[in-house]
Design a protein around this motif. Structure first.
Motif, PDB file in Angstrom:
ATOM      1  N   SER A   1       2.473 -99.917 -15.945  1.00 17.30           N
ATOM      2  CA  SER A   1       3.236 -98.546 -15.421  1.00 17.30           C
ATOM      3  C   SER A   1       3.210 -98.408 -14.097  1.00 17.30           C
ATOM      4  O   SER A   1       4.057 -97.571 -13.416  1.00 17.30           O
ATOM      5  N   ASN A   2       2.256 -99.051 -13.345  1.00 20.86           N
ATOM      6  CA  ASN A   2       2.018 -98.888 -11.879  1.00 20.86           C
ATOM      7  C   ASN A   2       2.027-100.179 -11.132  1.00 20.86           C
ATOM      8  O   ASN A   2       2.312 -99.910  -9.669  1.00 20.86           O
ATOM      9  N   LEU A   3       1.993-101.048 -11.526  1.00 22.27           N
ATOM     10  CA  LEU A   3       1.699-102.329 -10.855  1.00 22.27           C
ATOM     11  C   LEU A   3       3.241-102.733 -10.297  1.00 22.27           C
ATOM     12  O   LEU A   3       3.103-103.344  -9.055  1.00 22.27           O
ATOM     13  N   PHE A   4       4.283-102.681 -10.925  1.00 21.58           N
ATOM     14  CA  PHE A   4       5.397-102.977 -10.379  1.00 21.58           C
ATOM     15  C   PHE A   4       6.074-101.930  -9.801  1.00 21.58           C
ATOM     16  O   PHE A   4       5.867-100.762 -10.063  1.00 21.58           O
ATOM     17  N   GLU A   5       7.172-102.410  -8.914  1.00 18.41           N
ATOM     18  CA  GLU A   5       7.763-101.234  -8.014  1.00 18.41           C
ATOM     19  C   GLU A   5       8.920-100.706  -8.847  1.00 18.41           C
ATOM     20  O   GLU A   5      10.022-101.074  -8.940  1.00 18.41           O
ATOM     21  N   GLN A   6       8.728 -99.798  -9.950  1.00 18.61           N
ATOM     22  CA  GLN A   6       9.551 -99.122 -10.709  1.00 18.61           C
ATOM     23  C   GLN A   6       9.577 -97.878 -10.500  1.00 18.61           C
ATOM     24  O   GLN A   6       8.688 -97.018  -9.951  1.00 18.61           O
ATOM     25  N   SER A   7      10.614 -97.163 -11.268  1.00 18.45           N
ATOM     26  CA  SER A   7      10.593 -95.628 -10.946  1.00 18.45           C
ATOM     27  C   SER A   7       9.695 -94.955 -11.806  1.00 18.45           C
ATOM     28  O   SER A   7       9.256 -95.505 -12.803  1.00 18.45           O
ATOM     29  N   ALA A   8       8.971 -93.962 -11.353  1.00 21.65           N
ATOM     30  CA  ALA A   8       7.800 -93.339 -12.001  1.00 21.65           C
ATOM     31  C   ALA A   8       8.637 -92.552 -13.486  1.00 21.65           C
ATOM     32  O   ALA A   8       7.714 -92.412 -14.385  1.00 21.65           O
TER      33      ALA A   8
END
Length: 260
Positions: A126-133
């Protein structure tokens, strides 16, 4: 008389000196003990700078054990992604010993267990990839379930939970519904056995469906919907089928593999 007074003064001075030395030693020891509990720990893994904030004062040994386990899991996730997802440069996690599911920044750690006895895939995916929170909850959970439990176990266990009423896959792509199903009643709010059963069934359903997509259609397509703001719409474009059609196909697959 003068000699007696002088002797007393010398003795008093000596006692006062040793008292001060003792106080200094105790103070130094207390400072040393305090210094052994770092406020944070930082390290690098495959180009990612990891910063662990030690909010609950874990001892250095525990943090070091946590570092080793996180390094192993991060490497596994990044090698699986194989460059198909953009990765963050800095990963900051607040290490806490309290139960909870704060994927935005928290990392729940049980100090009674060794680090290798715990899994942190959900936090990492949930945090490693550059994704929307605010997106990617379904896909991040599905990927972590795939890595933790494996497809065969997830397929078999979901079949065992088939009688538990859980939202459809398309409904679970909605963030609010997903949270209600998989996290409802967990954390600070008292929860019932039924709540736990629904949460476990949802975990198995999300994991089994994600495993089917990954194994049958490849991880590249899975990562294309990973951070979609409208998965049902993008799903049709990427897979050539609606979510409902794919859910039917997945259930037909389960009916075959779980009877072999």
């Amino acid at each position: 008389m003068r000699k007696i007074i002088l002797s007393l003064l010398v003795l008093t001075g000596a006692l006062f000196y040793f008292y001060l030395r003792s106080d200094i030693t105790l103070t130094s020891f207390a400072w040393k003990e305090k210094a052994e509990i770092p406020t944070s720990l930082e390290f690098n893994v495959k180009g990612v700078h990891v910063r662990l904030l030690n909010s609950d004062d874990l001892e250095t040994e525990k943090l070091k054990g946590l570092q080793m386990e996180l390094e192993r899991e991060i490497i596994e996730i990044l090698e699986f992604a194989n460059g198909d997802m953009p990765v963050v440069d800095v990963l900051t996690l607040n290490v806490t010993t309290k139960d909870g599911y704060d994927y935005l920044s928290g990392l729940s750690f049980d100090p009674e267990l060794e680090a290798e006895e715990q899994f942190f895939y959900s936090n990492l995916t949930s945090n490693l990839f550059e994704q929307s929170a605010y997106r990617g909850r379904f896909t991040a959970t599905g990927l972590s379930a795939y890595l933790i439990d494996g497809p065969e176990f997830l397929h078999e266990m979901y079949t065992d939970y088939a009688d538990v009423e859980v939202a459809s896959i398309e409904e679970l792509f909605n963030g609010t519904t997903f949270v209600d199903q998989i996290y409802y009643g967990w954390g600070s709010t008292p929860y019932t056995e039924e709540d736990v059963e629904v949460a476990e069934a949802t975990w198995m359903k999300v994991g089994s469906f994600s495993s089917y997509l990954i194994d049958q259609y490849g991880s590249l397509l899975y990562f294309k919907i990973y951070d979609s703001s409208d998965i049902p719409s993008d799903f049709k474009k990427i897979y050539g089928k609606t979510v409902t059609e794919m859910e039917t196909e997945w259930k037909e697959y389960l009916s075959i593999v779980n009877t072999d």
